[in-house]
Write a protein that holds these residues in place. Structure first.
Motif, PDB file in Angstrom:
ATOM      1  N   VAL A   1       0.706  -1.599   0.036  1.00  0.00           N
ATOM      2  CA  VAL A   1      -0.051  -0.044   0.201  1.00  0.00           C
ATOM      3  C   VAL A   1       0.431   1.447  -0.160  1.00  0.00           C
ATOM      4  O   VAL A   1       2.065   1.426   0.752  1.00  0.00           O
ATOM      5  CB  VAL A   1      -0.619  -0.158   0.905  1.00  0.00           C
ATOM      6  CG1 VAL A   1      -2.030   1.332   1.387  1.00  0.00           C
ATOM      7  CG2 VAL A   1      -1.640  -1.414   1.707  1.00  0.00           C
TER       8      VAL A   1
ATOM      9  N   GLU B   1      -8.620   6.279   0.968  1.00  0.00           N
ATOM     10  CA  GLU B   1      -9.682   5.747   2.181  1.00  0.00           C
ATOM     11  C   GLU B   1     -10.165   7.330   3.534  1.00  0.00           C
ATOM     12  O   GLU B   1     -10.962   6.663   3.718  1.00  0.00           O
ATOM     13  CB  GLU B   1      -8.449   5.759   3.569  1.00  0.00           C
ATOM     14  CG  GLU B   1      -7.409   4.553   3.298  1.00  0.00           C
ATOM     15  CD  GLU B   1      -8.021   3.186   3.515  1.00  0.00           C
ATOM     16  OE1 GLU B   1      -8.447   2.956   4.471  1.00  0.00           O
ATOM     17  OE2 GLU B   1      -7.824   2.190   2.469  1.00  0.00           O
TER      18      GLU B   1
ATOM     19  N   ARG C   1     -14.040   0.200   0.238  1.00  0.00           N
ATOM     20  CA  ARG C   1     -12.460  -0.980  -0.409  1.00  0.00           C
ATOM     21  C   ARG C   1     -12.993  -1.834  -1.088  1.00  0.00           C
ATOM     22  O   ARG C   1     -13.492  -2.940  -0.563  1.00  0.00           O
ATOM     23  CB  ARG C   1     -11.870  -1.536   0.598  1.00  0.00           C
ATOM     24  CG  ARG C   1     -10.697  -1.398   0.499  1.00  0.00           C
ATOM     25  CD  ARG C   1      -9.704  -1.906   2.085  1.00  0.00           C
ATOM     26  NE  ARG C   1      -9.354  -0.608   2.611  1.00  0.00           N
ATOM     27  CZ  ARG C   1     -10.047  -0.562   3.823  1.00  0.00           C
ATOM     28  NH1 ARG C   1     -11.296  -1.460   4.744  1.00  0.00           N
ATOM     29  NH2 ARG C   1     -10.300   0.180   4.580  1.00  0.00           N
TER      30      ARG C   1
ATOM     31  N   ASP D   1      -6.883  -3.685  -0.867  1.00  0.00           N
ATOM     32  CA  ASP D   1      -5.758  -3.092  -0.434  1.00  0.00           C
ATOM     33  C   ASP D   1      -5.799  -1.373  -1.330  1.00  0.00           C
ATOM     34  O   ASP D   1      -4.963  -0.452  -1.578  1.00  0.00           O
ATOM     35  CB  ASP D   1      -4.554  -3.252  -0.413  1.00  0.00           C
ATOM     36  CG  ASP D   1      -4.528  -3.829   1.032  1.00  0.00           C
ATOM     37  OD1 ASP D   1      -5.799  -3.427   2.122  1.00  0.00           O
ATOM     38  OD2 ASP D   1      -3.777  -4.537   1.241  1.00  0.00           O
TER      39      ASP D   1
END
Length: 154
Positions: free
Chosen positions: A5, A13, A41, A44
């Protein structure tokens, strides 16, 4: 193959959650409409936003995807809506402060029979408020705002 990530994905996010949204469209007399969006989400590296505006037969439903392509060093994504036939394909970047994500795309001009360049500009006012400004590039080289949306976290 799993990639780690990156800090660019931390921006995405901030979009995760449920949001109330108020749209102001410059092309309509009664330009303010209400709706909602739920952003989740996908692994990731991606987010998926599912939106809805209006009710019944007149309702518009939409799906937004955004991720960060580490090979191209660009944010990428797509947008589709139940009232449109165009698949909007995004590519863009974030400003130095990490508050404004600008995604470029191409689609039908709102009032002319031609394709046009667009920018969808996501600004993070704070953790519970973000805006989306959509604008189109006119033939004279000026940008014309076509929509402003205010998102407030539920």
């Amino acid at each position: 193959m799993h990639e780690h990530v990156r800090h660019e994905q931390q921006l995405l996010e901030r979009m995760i959650g449920r949001w109330n949204v108020e749209f102001e469209c410059s092309s309509e007399a009664d330009s303010s409409v209400q709706g909602g969006e739920s952003v989740r989400r996908l692994g990731d590296h991606w987010i998926i936003g599912e939106g809805s505006v209006g009710e019944g037969h007149e309702a518009m439903h939409s799906i937004l995807t955004i991720g960060f392509d580490s090979r191209r060093e660009r944010f990428v994504g797509t947008f589709i809506a139940s009232v449109m036939t165009n698949l909007w394909v995004y590519e863009g970047s974030v400003d130095a402060d990490g508050r404004v994500l600008t995604l470029a795309t191409e689609g039908p001009h709102p009032t002319e029979d031609r394709l046009a360049r667009y920018e969808d500009i996501f600004e993070f006012v704070n953790d519970d408020h973000r805006t989306l400004t959509s604008r189109v590039l006119e033939q004279d080289g000026t940008w014309q705002q076509v929509m402003l949306a205010n998102y407030r976290r539920v």
